[in-house]
Design a protein around this motif. Sequence first.
Motif, short mmCIF file in Angstrom:
data_model
loop_
_atom_site.label_atom_id
_atom_site.label_comp_id
_atom_site.label_asym_id
_atom_site.label_seq_id
_atom_site.Cartn_x
_atom_site.Cartn_y
_atom_site.Cartn_z
N TYR A 15 47.61 32.98 51.83
CA TYR A 15 46.88 34.06 51.99
C TYR A 15 45.99 34.08 53.25
O TYR A 15 45.56 33.05 53.81
N ASP A 16 45.75 35.39 53.79
CA ASP A 16 44.85 35.69 54.83
C ASP A 16 43.61 36.01 54.35
O ASP A 16 43.64 37.03 53.54
N LEU A 17 42.54 35.43 54.88
CA LEU A 17 41.02 35.75 54.43
C LEU A 17 40.62 36.75 55.55
O LEU A 17 40.64 36.76 56.43
N GLY A 18 39.90 37.95 54.88
CA GLY A 18 39.19 38.90 55.47
C GLY A 18 37.68 38.89 55.08
O GLY A 18 37.18 37.53 54.94
N PRO A 19 36.96 39.57 55.54
CA PRO A 19 35.32 39.72 55.55
C PRO A 19 34.87 39.57 53.89
O PRO A 19 35.54 39.79 53.03
N GLU A 20 33.66 38.99 53.85
CA GLU A 20 33.10 39.17 52.64
C GLU A 20 32.85 40.41 51.84
O GLU A 20 32.42 41.29 52.43
N GLU A 33 44.88 39.06 51.97
CA GLU A 33 46.10 39.35 51.82
C GLU A 33 47.05 38.40 51.55
O GLU A 33 47.13 37.34 52.13
N HIS A 34 47.91 38.45 50.60
CA HIS A 34 48.90 37.57 50.42
C HIS A 34 50.04 37.72 51.55
O HIS A 34 50.31 38.81 51.78
N ARG A 35 50.21 36.37 52.35
CA ARG A 35 50.98 36.84 53.48
C ARG A 35 52.53 37.22 53.36
O ARG A 35 53.00 38.27 53.91
N ARG A 36 53.03 36.83 52.47
CA ARG A 36 54.59 37.14 52.22
C ARG A 36 54.78 38.56 51.66
O ARG A 36 55.70 39.04 51.90
N LEU A 37 53.73 38.72 50.72
CA LEU A 37 54.13 40.06 49.81
C LEU A 37 53.32 41.33 50.61
O LEU A 37 53.52 42.35 50.15
N GLY A 38 52.19 41.07 51.55
CA GLY A 38 51.38 41.92 51.95
C GLY A 38 50.59 42.61 51.13
O GLY A 38 50.19 43.70 51.19
N ARG A 39 50.19 42.03 49.92
CA ARG A 39 49.45 42.40 48.97
C ARG A 39 48.11 42.17 49.14
O ARG A 39 47.64 40.96 49.39
#
Length: 93
Positions: A15-20, A33-39
């Motif tokens: 996963y890529d992490l974004g803001p709080e 966001e899940h990296r492979r699924l773009g979810r």
Amino acid sequence: MIVVRDRVANALPGYDLGPELGTGTFGLVLSGEHRRLGRPVAVKVMRAEGADGISLDFAAEARTLAGLDHPHIVRAYDYVEAEGLCVLPGGLG
């Protein structure tokens, strides 16, 4: 709750992490966001032990959330215990 983002990232390598998004008594919620699924996901992060050192059963919460299906409840996609944290990625809908 103070959480080092590197610990969360290590627990969720896919996963890529974004803001709080928010914080509360037991933990915090990050966007991601899940990296492979773009979810897109909301990532709930909690300490594996309560403030008083008592081990809490967050896996039970994860199982309960995984069994719920309602438009106003974040659906659990995964549950990871690592780095002294309980991490619950989930999404809407």
